[in-house]
Design a protein around this motif. Structure first.
Motif, PDB file in Angstrom:
ATOM      1  N   GLU A 399       2.513  -3.062  21.072  1.00  0.00           N
ATOM      2  CA  GLU A 399       3.044  -3.855  19.969  1.00  0.00           C
ATOM      3  C   GLU A 399       3.596  -5.183  20.477  1.00  0.00           C
ATOM      4  O   GLU A 399       3.308  -6.248  19.928  1.00  0.00           O
ATOM      5  CB  GLU A 399       4.142  -3.105  19.204  1.00  0.00           C
ATOM      6  N   LYS A 437      -3.967  -8.891  13.077  1.00  0.00           N
ATOM      7  CA  LYS A 437      -3.254  -7.655  12.756  1.00  0.00           C
ATOM      8  C   LYS A 437      -1.784  -7.945  12.457  1.00  0.00           C
ATOM      9  O   LYS A 437      -1.235  -7.503  11.453  1.00  0.00           O
ATOM     10  CB  LYS A 437      -3.378  -6.667  13.915  1.00  0.00           C
ATOM     11  N   GLN A 440      -1.282  -9.891   9.231  1.00  0.00           N
ATOM     12  CA  GLN A 440      -1.453  -9.057   8.048  1.00  0.00           C
ATOM     13  C   GLN A 440      -0.280  -8.126   7.853  1.00  0.00           C
ATOM     14  O   GLN A 440       0.247  -7.994   6.749  1.00  0.00           O
ATOM     15  CB  GLN A 440      -2.720  -8.223   8.221  1.00  0.00           C
ATOM     16  N   GLU A 441       0.128  -7.533   8.955  1.00  0.00           N
ATOM     17  CA  GLU A 441       1.236  -6.586   8.911  1.00  0.00           C
ATOM     18  C   GLU A 441       2.519  -7.276   8.412  1.00  0.00           C
ATOM     19  O   GLU A 441       3.322  -6.697   7.688  1.00  0.00           O
ATOM     20  CB  GLU A 441       1.427  -6.019  10.321  1.00  0.00           C
ATOM     21  N   LYS A 444       3.486  -7.222   4.753  1.00  0.00           N
ATOM     22  CA  LYS A 444       4.066  -6.084   4.055  1.00  0.00           C
ATOM     23  C   LYS A 444       5.227  -5.438   4.800  1.00  0.00           C
ATOM     24  O   LYS A 444       5.888  -4.580   4.264  1.00  0.00           O
ATOM     25  CB  LYS A 444       2.974  -5.052   3.760  1.00  0.00           C
ATOM     26  N   ASN A 445       5.469  -5.867   6.015  1.00  0.00           N
ATOM     27  CA  ASN A 445       6.481  -5.187   6.798  1.00  0.00           C
ATOM     28  C   ASN A 445       7.646  -6.132   7.116  1.00  0.00           C
ATOM     29  O   ASN A 445       7.581  -6.953   8.010  1.00  0.00           O
ATOM     30  CB  ASN A 445       5.806  -4.668   8.072  1.00  0.00           C
TER      31      ASN A 445
END
Ligand code: ADP
Ligand code: MG
Length: 462
Positions: A399, A437, A440-441, A444-445
């Protein structure tokens, strides 16, 4: 073990003790993300006042960690009954000054920020704060505004669905909810209105599937006259949810029920949205809200000041409108912060306003090199920059590596081959994948968003 706070214990020590306990209860990244810039600035009559660096953390902490913090403070001093949060930057000498000012005019109720409390209607999910009256119209939103008005006069028949798209913090939710509130008002509750975020819709679908109660979705969403669904991009790529939404959409559409949808981009650019849904959306009216120009920004500042019955000098208003260009939520946040300082006795000059703005918004990044970014990411995750470069596939490291790639691209606009190479001679497609990634994440996060904000602050502090 219970420690009692002695009067000689200063606020800083009390807070450090509380933090030590909070740290044991939540994950390390969360702790670092949310509590690094927190500060206990007052404790009086059972009320602890905690300062946080921005509205976003305030909201987040209030909602998720209130009890954890209260517990930690009460462990040391069980006279603590309540926590209040304010937005103010760390190490800000203005906090001290303003507290002193507050003490002086303790009885003066104007010294408190008065925010009217708005209750969300549990039946419609509408927030009464979002009305047409409080929505300021300018070039960037006039088309969307006109379309929304037209929906009011011809519910279900003119623009159906009404699809509003645009970037974050530009007023989509406000405008859609205004449609709902206005329909309720004008037609005196003749129409059954429901506002739902697409996350909530998704959760309802998942719950219904798990519990084999699909009829609950029908009952809940197909019996409304006006369905307002926010941030539809989040249902893209979730087949069961898309399918259920498709049925709901058709059922309502065929009965001429009004549907209002928002998204961060037009339907044809939502990558994994099923074609059949996308074409349904395109069958109605699509309008965008773009960045507000100077006139609109300045009008919004003036309107908000009026709503709150606060005065600020013209020059200060101009400074705010000039400097904060891309996000009305951010504009409001900074304005609230300035009003807060004023209410606590600070004299607000354009220079002071500028200082607050500079502290609050992301500085354009000058003189930053890739290694500084790697170091900040590594510091945040408490690993070494070498861990980012070598081949470990551990989840936490993976991550952090993706975030490093994302930031190298985002902050320095480096090429993907360069980024791949920099992070352990990886292929450029790995860098592209990581960037996309994370991007995009982030949509919503919120937790990830805040991590990245914190890392960016760390980079800028170097
Ligand atoms: P979005 O849904 O596009 O992310 P919001 O509708 O949540 O944005 O708007 C963010 C904040 O800015 C809200 O508090 C909203 O009231 C305010 N706002 C946005 N546009 C306007 C406007 N035209 N007039 C007044 N306030 C606005
Ligand atoms: Mg919104």
């Amino acid at each position: 073990m219970r420690v009692t706070t002695t009067p000689s214990m200063n606020l800083e020590q009390v807070w450090q003790n509380a933090l030590a306990e909070i740290e044991l209860q939540i994950s390390r990244p969360n702790f670092v993300t949310w509590f690094t810039h927190s500060q206990l600035i007052e404790k009086e009559a059972g009320v602890a006042l905690v300062a946080l660096p921005n509205h976003f953390s305030k909201e987040w902490i209030e909602n998720r960690y209130y009890n954890v913090i209260l517990g930690a403070l009460r462990n040391h001093d069980d006279s603590t009954k309540k926590i209040e949060f304010i937005v103010a930057s760390h190490n800000d000498s203005a906090i001290k000054k303003s507290l002193a000012a507050k003490k002086e005019k303790k009885e003066d109720s104007a010294g408190q920020l008065s925010f009217t409390e708005f209750k969300i209607d549990p039946d419609t999910n509408l927030n009464p704060r979002y009305t047409f009256e409080t929505f300021v119209v300018g070039k960037s939103n006039e088309l969307a505004h006109a379309a929304a008005q037209a929906v009011i006069t011809e519910v279900g028949s003119k623009y159906n669905p009404l699809f509003v798209y645009g970037g974050v913090g530009l007023g989509k939710t406000h405008l859609m909810q205004a449609v709902g509130n206005e329909i309720k008002r004008v037609y005196s509750n003749k129409y059954k209105v429901k506002y739902v975020s697409s996350e909530k819709f998704t959760n309802d679908v998942i719950w219904a599937i798990r519990n084999k109660r699909m009829e609950t979705i029908k009952e809940k969403y197909r019996l409304v006259d006006v369905l307002i669904i926010d941030d539809i991009q989040f249902i893209a790529g979730k087949p069961a949810t898309e399918e259920e939404f498709f049925y709901t959409f058709n059922a309502l559409y065929e009965q001429n029920k009004q549907i209002v949808i928002s998204s961060d981009r037009p339907p044809k650019f939502i990558p994994t949205l099923e074609d059949r849904l996308s074409s349904r959306f395109q069958g109605g009216m699509q309008v965008d809200i773009s960045f507000p120009d100077y006139e609109l920004r300045s009008a919004i500042v003036r309107t908000k000041l009026q709503e709150k019955a606060v005065l600020l000098g013209d020059e200060v208003i101009n400074t705010i409108a000039e400097k904060i260009q891309k996000n009305i939520r951010e504009l409001e946040g900074i304005l609230n912060k300035i009003i807060f300082y004023q209410s606590r006795g600070e004299e607000i000059t354009p220079k002071f306003a500028e200082k607050i703005i500079n502290e609050s918004i992301q500085e354009p990044t000058k003189n930053i090199n890739p290694n500084q970014i790697l170091k900040a990411v590594a510091d945040f995750y408490e690993i070494s920059p070498n861990d980012l470069i070598n081949r470990s596939r551990k989840k936490e490291i993976a991550e952090s590596r993706q975030i490093a790639m994302y930031l190298l691209r985002e902050v320095l606009s480096l090429s993907y081959p360069f980024i791949g190479n920099k992070l352990g001679k990886r292929d450029h497609t790995t860098a592209i994948y990581a960037y996309e990634k994370i991007a995009q994440e982030m949509q919503k996060n919120q937790n990830l968003n805040q991590k990245i904000l914190t890392i960016k602050e760390m980079i800028n502090r170097e």
